[in-house]
Design a protein around this motif. Sequence first.
Motif, PDB file in Angstrom:
ATOM      1  N   ARG A 164       1.891   7.174  -6.864  1.00  0.00           N
ATOM      2  CA  ARG A 164       0.644   7.797  -7.313  1.00  0.00           C
ATOM      3  C   ARG A 164       0.857   8.860  -8.390  1.00  0.00           C
ATOM      4  NH1 ARG A 164       2.136  10.097  -2.688  1.00  0.00           N
ATOM      5  NH2 ARG A 164       1.971  12.359  -2.458  1.00  0.00           N
ATOM      6  N   THR A 197       2.437   1.664  -3.413  1.00  0.00           N
ATOM      7  CA  THR A 197       1.465   2.159  -4.381  1.00  0.00           C
ATOM      8  C   THR A 197       1.205   3.642  -4.166  1.00  0.00           C
ATOM      9  OG1 THR A 197       0.436  -0.022  -4.491  1.00  0.00           O
ATOM     10  CG2 THR A 197      -0.852   1.819  -5.312  1.00  0.00           C
ATOM     11  N   TYR A 198       1.110   4.052  -2.911  1.00  0.00           N
ATOM     12  CA  TYR A 198       0.913   5.468  -2.597  1.00  0.00           C
ATOM     13  C   TYR A 198       2.082   6.314  -3.126  1.00  0.00           C
ATOM     14  CZ  TYR A 198       0.390   9.755   0.107  1.00  0.00           C
ATOM     15  OH  TYR A 198       0.285  11.066   0.470  1.00  0.00           O
ATOM     16  N   LEU A 199       3.296   5.806  -2.974  1.00  0.00           N
ATOM     17  CA  LEU A 199       4.460   6.556  -3.446  1.00  0.00           C
ATOM     18  C   LEU A 199       4.522   6.641  -4.970  1.00  0.00           C
ATOM     19  CD1 LEU A 199       7.152   5.245  -0.938  1.00  0.00           C
ATOM     20  CD2 LEU A 199       5.994   7.468  -0.926  1.00  0.00           C
ATOM     21  N   ALA A 238       0.826  -1.213   0.000  1.00  0.00           N
ATOM     22  CA  ALA A 238       0.000   0.000   0.000  1.00  0.00           C
ATOM     23  C   ALA A 238       0.856   1.256   0.000  1.00  0.00           C
ATOM     24  CB  ALA A 238      -0.932  -0.008   1.205  1.00  0.00           C
ATOM     25  N   VAL A 239       1.904   1.279   0.818  1.00  0.00           N
ATOM     26  CA  VAL A 239       2.792   2.445   0.862  1.00  0.00           C
ATOM     27  C   VAL A 239       3.516   2.602  -0.473  1.00  0.00           C
ATOM     28  CG1 VAL A 239       4.888   3.373   1.943  1.00  0.00           C
ATOM     29  CG2 VAL A 239       3.049   2.445   3.361  1.00  0.00           C
ATOM     30  N   TYR A 271       1.093   0.907 -10.642  1.00  0.00           N
ATOM     31  CA  TYR A 271       0.423   0.800  -9.347  1.00  0.00           C
ATOM     32  C   TYR A 271       0.419  -0.618  -8.754  1.00  0.00           C
ATOM     33  CZ  TYR A 271      -1.445   5.519 -10.161  1.00  0.00           C
ATOM     34  OH  TYR A 271      -1.593   6.857 -10.391  1.00  0.00           O
TER      35      TYR A 271
END
Length: 110
Positions: free
Chosen positions: A38, A34-36, A31-32, A45
Amino acid sequence: FALLFITFAIIFSFRRTRDVIFGSLATLIGAVGTYLLRKHHRILYPLPPIIANTVIVPLVLTYAYGVPDALWFSALTVCAGEVISCGVLGLLLYHGLDNKYCRRLFTAKV
């Protein structure tokens, strides 16, 4: 009957704790990551969850559950499952939501 026994053994074993801890860690890393990503292209992703789960889940299967001599096979099958679920189905869902429903579902009304 065998499936019920296996489920019972997994639920009530001490190894379950390691599975929960390291499975949650793999999810958090994905999740982190994927967030980075964005601000990069959407095709990237799914890569962090695929990589995190491909590395962590086979290690949990081998060392926490004692699956002998299956590290590389587990890594291959977990990677294949992640590519299908995150890479293919996840991107299809993302693009489907992005086109029509994303703004309606994920807008913050304060």
